[in-house]
Scaffold this motif. Structure first.
Motif, short mmCIF file in Angstrom:
data_model
loop_
_atom_site.label_atom_id
_atom_site.label_comp_id
_atom_site.label_asym_id
_atom_site.label_seq_id
_atom_site.Cartn_x
_atom_site.Cartn_y
_atom_site.Cartn_z
N LEU A 19 0.83 -1.21 0.00
CA LEU A 19 0.00 0.00 0.00
C LEU A 19 0.87 1.26 0.00
CD1 LEU A 19 -2.89 1.05 0.04
CD2 LEU A 19 -2.79 1.04 2.52
N ASP A 20 1.96 1.25 0.78
CA ASP A 20 2.89 2.39 0.77
C ASP A 20 3.50 2.57 -0.61
OD1 ASP A 20 2.53 3.26 3.31
OD2 ASP A 20 4.33 2.33 4.15
N LYS A 21 3.84 1.47 -1.27
CA LYS A 21 4.42 1.54 -2.61
C LYS A 21 3.43 2.17 -3.58
CE LYS A 21 6.61 -1.60 -5.92
NZ LYS A 21 6.93 -3.02 -6.19
N ALA A 22 2.18 1.75 -3.52
CA ALA A 22 1.16 2.32 -4.40
C ALA A 22 0.93 3.80 -4.10
CB ALA A 22 -0.14 1.55 -4.25
N LEU A 23 0.92 4.16 -2.82
CA LEU A 23 0.74 5.57 -2.45
C LEU A 23 1.91 6.43 -2.90
CD1 LEU A 23 -0.89 5.45 1.09
CD2 LEU A 23 -1.85 6.42 -0.99
N ARG A 24 3.14 5.93 -2.75
CA ARG A 24 4.32 6.69 -3.20
C ARG A 24 4.26 6.96 -4.70
NH1 ARG A 24 7.24 3.28 0.15
NH2 ARG A 24 7.92 2.07 -1.64
N ARG A 25 3.93 5.94 -5.46
CA ARG A 25 3.82 6.12 -6.90
C ARG A 25 2.71 7.11 -7.26
NH1 ARG A 25 3.99 -0.07 -9.18
NH2 ARG A 25 6.18 -0.51 -8.78
N THR A 26 1.61 7.00 -6.55
CA THR A 26 0.48 7.90 -6.80
C THR A 26 0.84 9.34 -6.50
OG1 THR A 26 -1.06 6.12 -6.26
CG2 THR A 26 -1.93 8.35 -6.23
N ILE A 27 1.47 9.57 -5.35
CA ILE A 27 1.85 10.93 -4.96
C ILE A 27 2.84 11.52 -5.96
CG2 ILE A 27 3.06 12.27 -3.18
CD1 ILE A 27 0.25 11.55 -2.38
N THR A 28 3.78 10.72 -6.44
CA THR A 28 4.75 11.21 -7.41
C THR A 28 4.07 11.66 -8.70
OG1 THR A 28 6.39 9.71 -6.49
CG2 THR A 28 6.86 10.62 -8.65
N GLN A 29 3.13 10.86 -9.18
CA GLN A 29 2.44 11.23 -10.42
C GLN A 29 1.50 12.40 -10.23
OE1 GLN A 29 0.69 7.95 -12.52
NE2 GLN A 29 2.43 6.61 -12.07
N VAL A 30 0.81 12.45 -9.10
CA VAL A 30 -0.11 13.56 -8.84
C VAL A 30 0.68 14.86 -8.63
CG1 VAL A 30 -1.82 14.45 -7.20
CG2 VAL A 30 -1.96 12.10 -7.98
N ASN A 31 1.89 14.75 -8.09
CA ASN A 31 2.74 15.92 -7.91
C ASN A 31 3.00 16.61 -9.24
OD1 ASN A 31 4.76 17.74 -6.93
ND2 ASN A 31 6.28 16.30 -7.63
N THR A 32 3.33 15.85 -10.28
CA THR A 32 3.59 16.47 -11.58
C THR A 32 2.31 17.09 -12.15
OG1 THR A 32 3.24 14.37 -12.71
CG2 THR A 32 5.50 14.95 -12.15
#
Length: 185
Positions: free
Chosen positions: A27-40
């Motif tokens: 779940l942390d892995k999925a959240l990290r990836r999500t936050i990185t993409q939403v950041n851009t």
């Protein structure tokens, strides 16, 4: 500027079941990836929304949002903006016969009396205080990007548009990343 993205998982039973299958690490892995993409996406949204209302160029906006600080193991992102005021030259300023003219807000060009540029040395606009023999005030400046996003005349419109874009993108990317992690990637 603090951006809190809100999302609802209540109505989607299939997605809630997928999230329940994940352990904490996945779940942390999925959240990290999500936050990185939403950041851009949010950074691009900041550029487009500020450009709708102000005459700044996108390179200047990118220069004033230099970095994103990731916290809590990558599950939280803080986009920082510079608080240093931007000179009127960046707002499309130019020297006219009547004085220096600039338009920080789109469609509202103003001429600043007793203002001038020193063409051979500087292209920054300056202004004299009082009579011609009086001292020169420093370079003329407009609002900083931090001021535009937090307390400008149109900051409510800009921030709501940024939040809507971020909210919509967050849930879409989170669904995709949870499915990706469940597949083993």
């Amino acid at each position: 500027m603090k951006i809190d993205l809100k999302y609802e998982l209540l109505g989607d039973k299939e997605f809630v079941a997928q999230v329940a299958k994940l352990n904490d690490k996945e779940l942390d892995k999925a959240l990290r990836r999500t936050i990185t993409q939403v950041n851009t996406t949010v950074r691009k949204s900041i550029k487009t929304e500020v450009r709708k209302h102000y005459t700044l160029k996108s390179n200047r906006i990118a220069k004033d949002t230099p970095r994103t600080i990731f916290r809590r193991n990558g599950t939280q992102a803080n986009i920082s903006t510079k608080e240093k005021p931007i000179t009127l030259r960046a707002y499309g300023g130019r020297m006219t016969r009547k004085g220096y003219s600039a338009s920080p807000l789109r469609g509202q060009r103003q001429v600043i009396n007793r203002s001038f540029t020193i063409t051979r040395q500087h292209t920054l606009p300056f202004m004299r205080l009082g009579k011609p023999a009086y001292p020169i005030k420093g370079a003329l400046k407009g609002p900083s990007l931090h001021r535009i996003l937090t307390a400008g005349s149109r900051h409510k419109e800009i921030s709501t548009a940024i939040l809507e874009t971020g909210d919509a993108r967050f849930l879409k990317v989170l669904r995709k990343e949870v499915a990706t992690v469940l597949r083993g990637f």
